[in-house]
Design an enzyme around this catalytic site. Structure first.
Site, short mmCIF file in Angstrom:
data_model
loop_
_atom_site.label_atom_id
_atom_site.label_comp_id
_atom_site.label_asym_id
_atom_site.label_seq_id
_atom_site.Cartn_x
_atom_site.Cartn_y
_atom_site.Cartn_z
N TYR A 155 0.83 -1.20 0.00
CA TYR A 155 0.00 0.00 0.00
C TYR A 155 0.87 1.25 0.00
CZ TYR A 155 -3.42 3.42 1.70
OH TYR A 155 -4.22 4.54 1.86
N VAL A 156 1.87 1.27 0.85
CA VAL A 156 2.77 2.43 0.92
C VAL A 156 3.52 2.61 -0.39
CG1 VAL A 156 4.93 3.22 1.97
CG2 VAL A 156 3.04 2.52 3.42
#
Length: 246
Positions: A155-156
Site C-alpha cells: 500500500y505504501v
C-alpha cells in the site's frame, strides 16, 4: 485569472463514501458545483448528491473506473458539459490491502496498484488537460509512507508513487496557475481504515498522536478545502494531516 468562487466546479473521485463524501460535501458548502465520482456504488453516490442538493448546492454523480482512461475521459466530459468546466480535481479513490511483503498475494498487489497508481495517473492526466487556470489538483497519499508500519508495504509503495507523481505534475504545469498537492492522512476513522481492526488496535492508533484521537473525515476535508481554495501559494507539496503523528 481565477474563476469566481460561485462558478467553480470540483470533481471528487471516490466521492460516494468515506473521506471522499465528506470532501464533496465540504466543497459544496464553499460554493463549488460538485461531481461525485463512483466506481461500483451508485446508490451511495446518489445519496451524496441528494444531500448536497438538499442543502442548496449543485451536484451530480458520474460513474467509471478511475484506472480506465476512456471511462474517465467520459466522466470529465460529462462534468464539463453539465457545469461548464472543471476547476478542482480531488482524487480520493483508492484501495488498501494489508499483508507482509513475504506473503502478500501478487494479485492483490496488482489490484491495489491499478487503482492507486494507474488510477491516480489517469485522473491526473485528465486533470492536466482540463482544469482551468486558478484551479487545483489534490491527490491522496498516506502518513504511513513516513511511519513504515509492517504489513503496509504494498500500500505504501503505491502511495509513494502518488507522491512522486504529484510533485512532478506540479512542475509540469508551470505557467498554468494550477496547484498540485497531495494530502497524507494519518489514522482516520473511515470504513477503509477500521476494517479488520479490533478495538485494541484502533485505540493504539488513536493514542499514537499527541491529540490522542483518530482523525475524522472532516479534518481531512478541511485540509482539502484549504488546498482547493485559498492556499494558492502551496504547490508541489505533501501535507501530512495526521494530528502530529511522527
Amino acid at each position: 485569472m481565477s474563476t469566481p468562487e460561485s462558478n467553480r466546479v470540483a470533481l471528487v473521485t471516490g466521492g460516494s463514501g468515506g473521506i471522499g463524501r465528506v470532501v464533496a460535501e465540504r466543497l459544496a458548502r464553499d460554493g463549488f458545483a460538485v461531481a461525485v465520482q463512483y466506481a461500483g456504488n451508485r446508490a451511495e453516490a446518489e445519496e451524496t448528491v441528494a444531500a448536497i442538493n438538499a442543502a442548496g448546492g449543485r451536484a451530480l454523480a458520474v460513474g467509471g473506473d478511475v484506472a480506465d482512461e476512456d471511462a474517465m475521459g467520459t466522466a470529465f466530459d460529462t462534468v464539463r458539459s453539465a457545469f461548464g468546466g472543471i476547476d478542482v480535481v480531488v482524487n480520493t479513490a483508492g484501495i488498501m490491502i494489508l499483508a507482509p511483503v513475504e506473503t502478500l498475494d501478487l494479485a492483490d498487489l496488482d489490484r491495489m496498484h491499478r487503482t492507486n497508481i494507474r488510477g491516480t495517473f489517469v485522473v491526473n492526466q485528465q486533470a492536466a488537460r482540463t482544469v482551468r487556470p486558478g484551479g487545483a489538483v489534490v491527490n491522496f497519499s498516506t502518513s504511513v509512507v513516513r511511519t513504515q508500519l509492517p504489513t503496509y508495504g504494498a500500500y505504501v509503495a503505491s502511495k509513494a508513487a502518488v507522491e512522486a507523481m504529484t510533485l512532478v505534475l506540479a512542475r509540469e504545469l508551470r505557467g498554468r496557475d494550477i496547484t498540485v498537492n497531495a494530502v497524507a492522512p494519518g489514522p482516520t476513522a473511515t470504513p477503509l481504515f477500521l476494517q479488520g481492526k479490533d478495538e485494541e488496535t484502533v485505540d493504539k492508533f488513536a493514542k499514537a498522536t499527541p491529540l490522542e484521537r483518530l482523525g475524522r473525515p472532516e479534518d481531512i476535508a478541511e485540509t482539502v478545502a484549504f488546498l482547493a481554495g485559498p492556499a494558492r501559494w502551496i504547490n508541489g507539496q505533501v501535507l501530512y494531516a495526521n494530528g502530529g503523528l511522527a
